[in-house]
Design an enzyme around this catalytic site. Sequence first.
Site, short mmCIF file in Angstrom:
data_model
loop_
_atom_site.label_atom_id
_atom_site.label_comp_id
_atom_site.label_asym_id
_atom_site.label_seq_id
_atom_site.Cartn_x
_atom_site.Cartn_y
_atom_site.Cartn_z
N ASP A 168 -1.35 -0.64 5.83
CA ASP A 168 -1.21 0.10 7.25
C ASP A 168 -2.65 -0.24 7.81
O ASP A 168 -2.89 0.27 8.96
CB ASP A 168 -0.98 1.68 6.92
CG ASP A 168 -2.23 2.22 6.16
OD1 ASP A 168 -3.06 1.55 5.73
OD2 ASP A 168 -2.09 3.51 6.11
N ASP A 174 1.03 -1.30 0.04
CA ASP A 174 0.01 -0.13 -0.06
C ASP A 174 0.93 1.32 0.03
O ASP A 174 2.13 0.99 0.16
CB ASP A 174 -0.81 -0.13 1.06
CG ASP A 174 -1.85 1.03 1.40
OD1 ASP A 174 -2.53 1.34 0.43
OD2 ASP A 174 -1.80 1.63 2.70
N ASP A 230 -7.44 -1.68 3.98
CA ASP A 230 -6.88 -2.65 3.16
C ASP A 230 -6.92 -4.09 3.76
O ASP A 230 -6.26 -5.02 3.43
CB ASP A 230 -5.60 -2.26 2.50
CG ASP A 230 -4.50 -1.67 3.59
OD1 ASP A 230 -5.04 -1.67 4.58
OD2 ASP A 230 -3.52 -1.15 3.27
P1 ADP Z 1 -3.87 4.39 -0.51
O1 ADP Z 1 -3.84 3.38 -1.59
O2 ADP Z 1 -2.52 5.22 -0.88
O3 ADP Z 1 -3.63 4.00 0.86
P2 ADP Z 1 -6.62 4.74 -0.09
O4 ADP Z 1 -7.04 3.63 -1.03
O5 ADP Z 1 -6.80 4.74 1.17
O6 ADP Z 1 -5.14 5.21 -0.56
O7 ADP Z 1 -7.31 6.04 -0.73
C1 ADP Z 1 -7.46 6.44 -2.06
C2 ADP Z 1 -7.79 7.74 -2.43
O8 ADP Z 1 -9.22 7.86 -1.89
C3 ADP Z 1 -6.90 8.97 -1.61
O9 ADP Z 1 -5.78 9.10 -2.39
C4 ADP Z 1 -7.93 9.97 -1.60
O10 ADP Z 1 -7.75 10.62 -2.92
C5 ADP Z 1 -9.32 9.43 -1.33
N1 ADP Z 1 -9.75 9.31 0.06
C6 ADP Z 1 -9.83 8.16 0.80
N2 ADP Z 1 -10.13 8.34 2.00
C7 ADP Z 1 -10.18 9.67 2.03
C8 ADP Z 1 -10.78 10.60 3.06
N3 ADP Z 1 -10.87 10.16 4.42
N4 ADP Z 1 -10.66 11.92 2.87
C9 ADP Z 1 -10.30 12.23 1.70
N5 ADP Z 1 -10.05 11.49 0.41
C10 ADP Z 1 -9.93 10.23 0.66
MG MG Z 2 -4.37 3.08 2.60
#
Ligand code: ADP
Ligand code: MG
Length: 637
Positions: free
Chosen positions: A530, A337, A534
Amino acid sequence: MNKKQKTLLWRIIIAAIFFVPLYLISEDIVHVEMPKWAIILLFLIPYLLVGYDILRKAFNGIRHGQVFDENFLMTVATIGAIVLGEYGEGVAVMLLYQVGELFQSYAVGKSRRNISELMDIRPDYANLEQPDGSTEQVDPDEVEIGSIIVVNPGEKIPLDGVVVEGASALNTSALTGESKPREVGVDEDVLSGSINMTGVLRIRTTTEFDESTASKILDLVENAASRKSKSENFISKFAKYYTPIVCYCALALAILPPLFVMLTHIGQDAYASTGALWSTWVLRACTFLVISCPCAVVISIPLSFFAGLGGASNQGVLIKGSNYLETLSQVKVVAFDKTGTITKGNFAVTAVHHSPLDDETLLEYAALAECHSSHPISRSLREAYGKHIDPSRVSDVQEISGHGVIAKVDGRSVAIGNEKLMAKVGAEYHPCSHVGTIIHVALDGDYCGHIVISDELKENSKEAMAALKRAGVAKTVMLTGDAKSVAEKVAAEVGLTDYRAELLPADKVKCVEDLLAECTGNDRLAFVGDGINDAPVLSRADIGIAMGALGSDAAIEAADVVLMDDDPLKIAKAIRISRKCLGIVKQNIVLALGVKLICLVLAAVGIANMWIAIIADVGVMILAVLNAIRCLFVKKL
Ligand code: ADP
Ligand code: MG
């Protein structure tokens, strides 16, 4: 040494004191006039003293229908030897066998204690502050959430909480393996199990004892030993079939050769009809039984795994069972991730664009809408806003994984997230040309600008990828929900072999499945995350590794391996530990079975006697146990 071990030690010493002169007399090395029956009776004293519990266990085993075990082997072999007139041998075997047992129980106890010492995080008491300002020592179990506790220098922090007064350095090494002290001050989170080193802290507790980090980790460690690896299961099955087979072989060895000699030499040979023929072969069979006792293998393998788990936790890597050590050693592909794993997850706001509102107001809406989320993005937005947040202004919060959050703030609908979310709520967004994570905001469906935030790489991310490569991991792939431009930049900077961007949590599962399909043979795939949104991927991968799990419950539960500090370098370390541990297990199996096999052959042809047999057995066991304990010590990378 515990009481039981001490008693056994005394029994061995006293029996040995009896045994040595008797042996010298019976072998006629020291000449004392004594009738034979007296010697036999005297030999029985050390024999029963040192072996009565083995005899009793063997007898109980027979009574309960579980005949074939080590106790049975020892009982039959020693009684056999005594009946055949080899009193010295019979008693010596029992004596040395018990020396081995003592050593083994000491080693097992020691490594268990070592591990709990390493994991010495169970708090004994909490200093609960009373309404009049005094403190009272209570059981951590009795402290309610929101109470104020006082932790003096040198004390363990009993419950997770937030510092309300004081500053100090904490030793978190029992939790994270990190020896550098962590500085904490007012408003910072502290975790139970850390040791307060310098200043007095007043802490407002945020968890109950059962839910605290220390309790969770202890649970995890205590349960780890019950998840058996394939090799361990193999060993218990092996012992189940092995012992009876050995017993029947011994029986055959005692009966068939003399029978054969008798039948082929009828009437020709005086030797064939004497008892000497029979006693030779029965004694050989007894020797065979002593040799075949599988103690070294049976004890050293679980001990090796146990020590491997302990060595890993010493480094801040919690592995939930020995089966995962086995899988970890075969990892060839690692998927990551991004946020919180490769990057710190501490975003800084770098710009606000295209907003009809002033920056401060936009940030206020953003921080309020995000007030319930634990995503690193929302934490960072709240920090950037910096002012007190009144949760009663927020309602109807919906967090949409991989998109963002929709909530009502002061009665207005706020949507905050990425382009996908804007498309979902029908707001016309402006794409941004900056490289960074773009957080768009819409108020009541109307677009009102975006906040550009950017993250930092963790110090060790780059080194971690290099270490993985050195450890033979061929593929490192980043799976992220963030924009392609960000993903590309991060992937190039840390030296990943591949990346996939703009994935929803479900897409990540799909990607992992595709990667799994590409794995051949014994290659295994690990996913490192983290734990925030996920969990499904963590459980889908062959092995799920959670980062920075201190504080994140979801990750502790979904993952198989928990890296206690956020350090990605520990992934390669965990793989090395597992390989070393499995290597040691293999060495022990080969050593123990090899020596047994040689001795068995020697005994069957009459070269090895019972002395050699028992010394080989105890010797191999001691070597194997010492080898197993090597797993506890892991070189720094
Ligand atoms: P990563 O794979 O980097 O861990 P996530 O799957 O957690 O990312 O989130 C993907 C995208 O969704 C983020 O880059 C953001 O654009 C959006 N996102 C997710 N959760 C939030 C939140 N709580 N507030 C704002 N944007 C969010
Ligand atoms: Mg994440």
